[in-house]
Design a protein around this motif. Structure first.
Motif, short mmCIF file in Angstrom:
data_model
loop_
_atom_site.label_atom_id
_atom_site.label_comp_id
_atom_site.label_asym_id
_atom_site.label_seq_id
_atom_site.Cartn_x
_atom_site.Cartn_y
_atom_site.Cartn_z
N GLY A 237 0.66 -1.17 0.03
CA GLY A 237 0.01 0.07 0.03
C GLY A 237 0.84 1.37 -0.12
O GLY A 237 2.05 1.14 0.10
N ARG A 238 0.33 2.39 -0.43
CA ARG A 238 1.08 3.58 -0.37
C ARG A 238 1.46 4.20 0.89
O ARG A 238 2.49 4.54 0.98
CB ARG A 238 0.18 4.68 -1.39
CG ARG A 238 0.25 4.74 -2.64
CD ARG A 238 -0.78 5.78 -3.47
NE ARG A 238 -0.65 5.42 -4.86
CZ ARG A 238 -1.23 6.32 -5.49
NH1 ARG A 238 -1.96 7.27 -4.94
NH2 ARG A 238 -1.45 5.90 -6.82
N HIS A 239 0.87 4.05 2.02
CA HIS A 239 1.00 4.29 3.31
C HIS A 239 2.13 3.62 3.75
O HIS A 239 3.26 4.38 4.19
CB HIS A 239 -0.19 4.27 4.10
CG HIS A 239 -1.24 5.37 3.83
ND1 HIS A 239 -2.27 5.06 2.97
CD2 HIS A 239 -1.46 6.57 4.25
CE1 HIS A 239 -2.99 6.05 2.95
NE2 HIS A 239 -2.71 6.97 3.65
N GLY A 240 1.91 2.45 3.68
CA GLY A 240 2.76 1.64 3.92
C GLY A 240 4.35 1.73 3.45
O GLY A 240 5.39 1.75 4.13
N ILE B 294 5.23 17.03 3.11
CA ILE B 294 5.46 16.82 1.56
C ILE B 294 5.48 15.30 0.97
O ILE B 294 4.79 14.96 -0.04
CB ILE B 294 6.50 17.49 1.00
CG1 ILE B 294 6.57 19.17 1.48
CG2 ILE B 294 7.08 17.24 -0.52
CD1 ILE B 294 7.97 19.70 1.20
N LEU B 295 6.18 14.52 1.77
CA LEU B 295 6.33 13.16 1.38
C LEU B 295 4.84 12.53 1.35
O LEU B 295 4.55 11.76 0.50
CB LEU B 295 7.31 12.53 2.39
CG LEU B 295 7.79 11.07 1.95
CD1 LEU B 295 8.64 11.32 0.71
CD2 LEU B 295 8.75 10.52 3.16
N TYR B 296 4.05 12.85 2.52
CA TYR B 296 3.00 12.13 2.56
C TYR B 296 1.84 12.57 1.66
O TYR B 296 1.42 11.61 0.77
CB TYR B 296 2.38 12.46 3.82
CG TYR B 296 1.18 11.59 4.45
CD1 TYR B 296 1.39 10.21 4.73
CD2 TYR B 296 -0.16 11.99 4.35
CE1 TYR B 296 0.35 9.25 5.08
CE2 TYR B 296 -1.33 11.44 4.51
CZ TYR B 296 -1.19 9.97 4.94
OH TYR B 296 -2.25 9.31 5.12
N ILE C 232 1.11 10.37 -1.58
CA ILE C 232 -0.34 9.76 -1.50
C ILE C 232 -1.12 10.21 -3.09
O ILE C 232 -1.69 9.13 -3.48
CB ILE C 232 -1.26 10.11 -0.32
CG1 ILE C 232 -0.65 9.41 0.87
CG2 ILE C 232 -2.73 9.67 -0.75
CD1 ILE C 232 -0.75 7.99 0.77
N ARG C 233 -0.85 11.30 -3.21
CA ARG C 233 -1.44 11.86 -4.51
C ARG C 233 -0.90 11.51 -5.94
O ARG C 233 -1.52 11.77 -6.80
CB ARG C 233 -1.74 13.41 -4.37
CG ARG C 233 -2.81 13.70 -3.23
CD ARG C 233 -2.56 15.34 -2.90
NE ARG C 233 -2.63 15.97 -3.99
CZ ARG C 233 -2.66 17.25 -3.99
NH1 ARG C 233 -2.30 17.80 -2.90
NH2 ARG C 233 -2.97 18.03 -5.10
N ARG C 234 0.43 11.03 -5.91
CA ARG C 234 0.96 10.84 -6.87
C ARG C 234 0.47 9.49 -7.77
O ARG C 234 0.00 8.73 -7.16
CB ARG C 234 2.65 10.40 -6.79
CG ARG C 234 3.50 10.34 -7.93
CD ARG C 234 4.79 9.77 -7.77
NE ARG C 234 5.41 10.79 -6.92
CZ ARG C 234 6.39 11.60 -7.68
NH1 ARG C 234 6.37 11.40 -8.95
NH2 ARG C 234 7.11 12.52 -6.92
N GLU C 235 0.23 9.91 -8.89
CA GLU C 235 -0.24 8.67 -9.83
C GLU C 235 0.74 7.57 -10.31
O GLU C 235 1.41 7.90 -11.05
CB GLU C 235 -1.04 9.09 -11.00
CG GLU C 235 -1.74 8.17 -11.79
CD GLU C 235 -2.80 7.33 -11.14
OE1 GLU C 235 -2.48 6.08 -10.93
OE2 GLU C 235 -3.82 7.97 -10.42
N THR C 236 0.94 6.78 -9.52
CA THR C 236 2.04 5.54 -9.87
C THR C 236 1.77 4.97 -11.01
O THR C 236 2.60 4.58 -11.58
CB THR C 236 2.39 4.71 -8.48
OG1 THR C 236 2.08 5.61 -7.15
CG2 THR C 236 3.44 4.30 -8.60
N PHE C 237 0.74 4.53 -11.35
CA PHE C 237 0.15 3.47 -12.18
C PHE C 237 -0.16 4.00 -13.48
O PHE C 237 -0.98 5.21 -13.39
CB PHE C 237 -0.89 2.39 -11.75
CG PHE C 237 -0.31 1.68 -10.29
CD1 PHE C 237 0.46 0.70 -10.48
CD2 PHE C 237 -0.64 2.34 -9.12
CE1 PHE C 237 0.95 -0.03 -9.34
CE2 PHE C 237 -0.32 1.36 -8.07
CZ PHE C 237 0.60 0.39 -7.92
#
Lengths: 285, 274
Positions: free
Chosen positions: A115-118, A274-276, A280-285
């Motif tokens: 997951g993104r948070h993890g 900033i990191l969070y 979280i909002r970055r579109e990774t896929f």
């Protein structure tokens, strides 16, 4: 925070502590600490020789471990390089990793599983630990190495000109009563701030996407803050620059615990934020 | 050249900001000094402002009761300049633009020479911008336009350690020429190193050279020649102009030649990650 997160965290730590940059930063920090140690041991032996030749007061308390280790002395090249480059060395081991993994696509694989948070939490924690460790180890090794040659005499105010510890400095009472505790306290402070610089580098990488920018941002910001403090010259006598307040004795102004706490919190909240949010909002896929 | 200025042009704003901060710093110090001395005005020239920014640090004599204070204004200025030129050449190769340019240019040597010219031109542009910013600030602050350093101001506010009552006119040449030449030399050295090792490691090496130069006053550390405080115009045993010129030109020539030789066999597919 289940088994998957533990595995991701362990893997991140393994990557953070087993990469080329970690070893380069550790070698550079170790070299600067060794330079300081050699210089100060040589200075101590020279002073002892001169005092023995002169006879009279041997001034045992003037030159001791607590003003000869890298955190206590302020006049060797090793000390200058180590504390000037501290934010750079702290960010070097793993501050660049987030943007590199996003760029290579590796982050997608981990985010799918943890997951993104993890993933972000594991990444931030690993960067923090590697940054802190790469600064802490040379300091500890320098302290132990210098202690092998220079006696750990308790500092005294009778020889205050040899101890750059100004009136009102953080825990100055502790320095003159329980100096070992004082050194341990400063090692913890340096570890935390170095970790925060690494976290700030991770956040900068998240914003810029360039390894060089990520690693150099905390360093250049600290230099800028160090310069801006000259505007306070003659007006405010507390140290605001981490380059100086991370040193265990006063270089120009006295270190203030509240300023240190405030700067640490700002670093943590801004970098973490900033990191969070960007992560979280970055579109990774 | 155009691509380099497009990609790194924004960083020139940072240079302007740094120069303005330095000018404001000296202006406020000057005002404070005037106030402490009963309002007697202390006039400065734009060369004084440049000398303040690019002067460096007086020689350090280590002793037990003296702590070393880094000349952060000088260090920040030079490190920022190096940071501004750090990753464009590597990035150019990384995104294949460099490969194409290399083919279009006809040879690897031409590509390297073009990058060297870009690097030196960028540094020169940064210094021209510095001079223009200082002149504009001085015009706005009502300072004199002069090419000479004012001894009264220097002795009152600059910690040069000089015993001269007045300074030789050559000091202006030391202030305007040598820091620019040494920045060019360090910029080329950094560019060469960033291909040999990684850009961040190259920057670490450059930072160590500059910081060590502030501590050790030796001709082997090239940063010393970028500090007019240590020149023969300020100290009786300071370095001479020809020594600084020779050191700067030698590094420039060696970096250009070594880069040309290195690029003959450089694996273009092994791009340094920036």
């Amino acid at each position: 925070m289940g088994v998957t997160w533990n595995n991701v965290f362990r893997m991140e730590c393994k990557k953070a502590f087993h990469n080329r940059y970690f070893w380069i930063a550790l070698a550079a920090g170790g070299l600067f600490a060794a330079m300081s140690g050699l210089y100060m041991v040589e200075s101590y032996q020279e002073s002892a020789r001169i005092l023995a030749r002169m006879g009279g007061n041997p001034m045992r308390q003037a030159f001791g471990l607590y003003n000869s280790w890298i955190g206590g002395e302020g006049n060797s090249l090793g000390f200058t390089l180590f504390f000037a480059l501290l934010p750079f060395l702290a960010a070097l081991p793993y501050g660049w990793s987030y943007q590199a993994e996003i760029k290579s696509g590796y982050a997608k694989q981990v985010q799918l599983r943890a997951g993104r948070h993890g993933y972000l939490l594991a990444k931030g924690a690993a960067a923090f630990l590697s940054g802190g460790t790469v600064i802490l180890l040379p300091l500890v090794i320098n302290f132990i190495a210098v202690a092998c040659f220079v006696p750990a005499v308790c500092p005294t105010i009778w020889f205050i000109i040899y101890y750059p510890m100004h009136y009102g400095a953080i825990a100055s009472e502790l320095y003159f009563t329980h100096p070992l505790l004082f050194v341990l306290m400063y090692l913890c402070i340096d570890f935390v701030f170095a970790g925060l610089f690494a976290l700030a580098a991770t956040a900068a990488g998240c914003l810029s996407g360039k390894r060089v920018v990520a690693v150099l941002t905390p360093f250049l910001l600290v230099l800028l803050l160090q310069y801006l403090r000259t505007f306070l010259y003659g007006r405010y006598y507390k140290e605001i620059s981490p380059m100086y307040f991370l040193h265990a004795s006063s270089i120009q102004n006295v270190a203030d615990p509240w300023i240190m706490l405030a700067e640490g919190l700002v670093l943590l909240l801004v970098s973490g934020g900033i990191l969070y949010w960007k992560g979280i909002r970055r579109e990774t896929f | 050249m155009r691509q380099g200025f497009i990609q790194c042009g924004r960083k020139l704003i940072g240079i302007i900001c740094l120069v303005l901060i330095s000018c404001l710093d000296l202006y406020l110090q000057k005002k404070g000094y005037e106030k402490r001395n009963g309002g007697i005005p202390l006039q400065g020239t734009w060369m004084d402002y440049l000398f303040f920014l690019l002067g460096g640090r007086r020689r350090f004599d280590p002793s037990v009761d003296q702590v070393f204070v880094i000349p952060v204004r000088w260090l920040l200025y030079h490190l920022y300049l190096l940071y501004a030129v750090l990753y464009y050449p590597c990035r150019d190769l990384q995104y294949s633009v460099g490969d194409l340019m290399m083919i279009k240019g006809g040879s690897r040597r031409n590509w390297w020479l073009a990058k060297c010219i870009w690097n030196m031109t960028y540094m020169a542009a940064a210094y021209v911008l510095t001079f223009v910013t200082v002149i504009c600030f001085c015009a706005a602050a009502g300072e004199r336009a002069g090419l000479a350093v004012t001894p009264e101001l220097v002795h009152a506010l600059f910690d040069t350690g000089s015993s001269y009552a007045v300074f030789a006119p050559e000091l202006s040449v030391y202030v305007c020429l040598l820091p620019c030449l040494i920045s060019m030399a360090l910029g080329l050295l950094l560019m060469l190193l960033s291909f040999l090792v990684k850009p961040v490691i190259a920057f670490l090496i450059a930072a160590v050279i500059l910081i060590a130069s502030t501590y050790l006053s030796t001709g082997f550390l090239v940063g010393n020649y970028a500090m007019p405080y240590r020149s023969a115009a300020v100290l009786s045993d300071g370095f001479l102009l020809w020594q600084g010129l020779a050191a700067g030109i030698l590094i420039l020539v060696v970096c250009v030649a070594a880069g040309m030789r290195f690029f003959k066999t450089y694996d273009l597919l092994r791009h340094p990650d920036v």
